[in-house]
Design an enzyme around this catalytic site. Sequence first.
Site, mmCIF file in Angstrom:
data_model
loop_
_atom_site.group_PDB
_atom_site.id
_atom_site.type_symbol
_atom_site.label_atom_id
_atom_site.label_comp_id
_atom_site.label_asym_id
_atom_site.label_seq_id
_atom_site.Cartn_x
_atom_site.Cartn_y
_atom_site.Cartn_z
ATOM 1 N N THR A 58 0.483 -1.257 0.001
ATOM 2 C CA THR A 58 0.230 -0.002 -0.024
ATOM 3 C C THR A 58 0.472 1.325 -0.569
ATOM 4 O O THR A 58 2.017 0.871 0.379
ATOM 5 C CB THR A 58 -0.752 -0.462 1.332
ATOM 6 O OG1 THR A 58 -2.012 0.933 0.283
ATOM 7 C CG2 THR A 58 -0.390 0.557 2.058
ATOM 8 N N LYS A 76 -8.391 1.832 0.747
ATOM 9 C CA LYS A 76 -8.141 1.823 2.253
ATOM 10 C C LYS A 76 -7.815 3.184 2.492
ATOM 11 O O LYS A 76 -6.989 3.367 4.163
ATOM 12 C CB LYS A 76 -6.575 1.856 1.359
ATOM 13 C CG LYS A 76 -6.074 0.790 0.987
ATOM 14 C CD LYS A 76 -4.702 0.303 0.054
ATOM 15 C CE LYS A 76 -4.759 -0.849 -0.587
ATOM 16 N NZ LYS A 76 -3.213 -0.706 -1.276
ATOM 17 N N GLY A 131 -6.510 6.880 6.628
ATOM 18 C CA GLY A 131 -5.670 5.555 5.728
ATOM 19 C C GLY A 131 -4.735 4.565 6.633
ATOM 20 O O GLY A 131 -4.132 5.230 7.633
ATOM 21 N N SER A 188 4.344 1.033 2.032
ATOM 22 C CA SER A 188 5.903 0.589 0.998
ATOM 23 C C SER A 188 5.388 1.623 0.329
ATOM 24 O O SER A 188 6.892 2.119 -0.125
ATOM 25 C CB SER A 188 5.933 -0.518 0.051
ATOM 26 O OG SER A 188 4.567 -0.667 -0.471
#
Length: 176
Positions: free
Chosen positions: A5, A37, A49, A129
Amino acid sequence: MFEATTILAYKADGKAVIGGDGQVTFGNTVLKNNATKVRTLYSGKILAGFAGSTADAFNLFDMFENILNEKKGDLFRSVIEFSKVWRKDKHLRQLEAMMLVLNKEHIFILSGTGDVVEPEDGCLASIGSGGSYALSAARALHKHSSLEPRVLVEESLRVAGEICIYTNTNIKILEL
């Protein structure tokens, strides 16, 4: 750092914006391309989030919203209380998860280790990431353009989606 994500939050010009990509991965396999998300909390007054597993996201979002209700929407007091609860619970603190929450006044990054981080610049934060890629793009756009906050978040997430293999360009944006 999670191999999953990208969430980016930005507040400027009296607006708060959060965006996230739609990719869900399991190891090196894409399971879903259109996940949501990011969400609104506390009757649409708080944006949030999540980076981590989906089941953990639902539990932590619900837990955080309950605390927001107890604190009557006070984001600062809520993140402090939430971090205490998350950190003290022996099962929850083991989650490899992070949350990003904001309103028009504050942005906070939250983790199960008790971290409550308000970004140094007070206007940009990211998790996941692809977060560093999105944050770098957002900082450059913030400094060298006059893009509307929503456009800045979308373009920054698009850059991350083109670089990070755990991020896609199926972007969901929410705004206050």
